[in-house]
Scaffold this motif. Structure first.
Motif, PDB file in Angstrom:
ATOM      1  N   THR A  93      -5.051   3.461  -1.220  1.00  0.00           N
ATOM      2  CA  THR A  93      -4.243   3.797  -0.052  1.00  0.00           C
ATOM      3  C   THR A  93      -3.841   5.267   0.005  1.00  0.00           C
ATOM      4  OG1 THR A  93      -2.290   3.047  -1.247  1.00  0.00           O
ATOM      5  CG2 THR A  93      -3.338   1.458   0.237  1.00  0.00           C
ATOM      6  N   ASN A  94      -3.752   5.937  -1.124  1.00  0.00           N
ATOM      7  CA  ASN A  94      -3.341   7.346  -1.137  1.00  0.00           C
ATOM      8  C   ASN A  94      -4.515   8.286  -1.368  1.00  0.00           C
ATOM      9  OD1 ASN A  94      -0.597   6.781  -0.705  1.00  0.00           O
ATOM     10  ND2 ASN A  94      -0.323   6.324  -2.872  1.00  0.00           N
ATOM     11  N   ALA A 135      -8.719   1.030   1.849  1.00  0.00           N
ATOM     12  CA  ALA A 135      -7.401   0.402   1.897  1.00  0.00           C
ATOM     13  C   ALA A 135      -7.452  -1.001   1.294  1.00  0.00           C
ATOM     14  CB  ALA A 135      -6.897   0.349   3.337  1.00  0.00           C
TER      15      ALA A 135
END
Length: 181
Positions: A56-57, A51
């Motif tokens: 984040t994905n 992160a």
């Protein structure tokens, strides 16, 4: 320069949807990023470092003892890889496998039946829950299987075996359709 190699997705333009209400769907997933992380870092700590580095994905998939694959649809930037490597220094090593592996999505109500024709992994949801992963063989090809939903899976395979696996999956899908899928 025309003689420079150009990146071409290995399964570009391929798709498969079974008959009988499309009970099986195969799709070549985006060739975003795939990182191999090795080291004594727990998944929660790895997720926190991902992160911070802007992943984040991305999802974390167990790939062996103290080994994980980090997969995502977005292309990898050198800056984000460098940031992650710096954050993991002393805890784990990270290697970019983005150009060496391909991800294939399998979904539909007969996806488990299809995969049972090629692997001995018990894919029952009570045993192999969403988020579970296993390194195994599909036929003669080494793959990582990840359950991504109730009736959906993702297979990660070495790039040089992707077309062979794709053909094998299409044949298994046709057979699964005949078996009452």
């Amino acid at each position: 320069m025309p003689d420079l190699p150009q990146h071409k997705p290995v399964l570009a333009g391929t798709a498969y949807s079974g008959t009988s209400g499309a009970s099986i769907r195969l799709e070549a997933l985006p060739e975003g990023h795939l990182l191999h992380v090795i080291g004594a870092i727990e998944p929660a700590a790895l997720a926190a470092e991902l992160a911070k580095a802007g992943f984040t994905n991305s999802s974390i998939r167990k790939a062996g003892f103290r080994q994980w694959f980090v997969a995502g649809d977005e292309p990898l930037s050198p800056a984000s890889l460098a940031a992650l490597a710096a954050a993991l220094a002393g805890k784990a090593f990270v290697m970019d496998q983005s150009h060496g592996r391909v991800r294939i999505g399998i979904s539909g109500r007969s996806s488990r039946l299809l995969l049972s024709k090629g692997t001995a992994v018990d894919l029952d949801p009570a045993v192999f829950a969403e988020g579970s992963s296993a390194m195994t063989m599909v036929g003669h090809i080494s793959v990582q299987i990840v359950r991504t939903g109730e009736n959906s899976f993702e297979l990660t395979v070495l790039r040089s075996f992707a077309e062979s696996l794709w053909d094998e999956l299409r044949h298994m899908a046709a057979s699964a359709q005949k078996d009452g899928a």
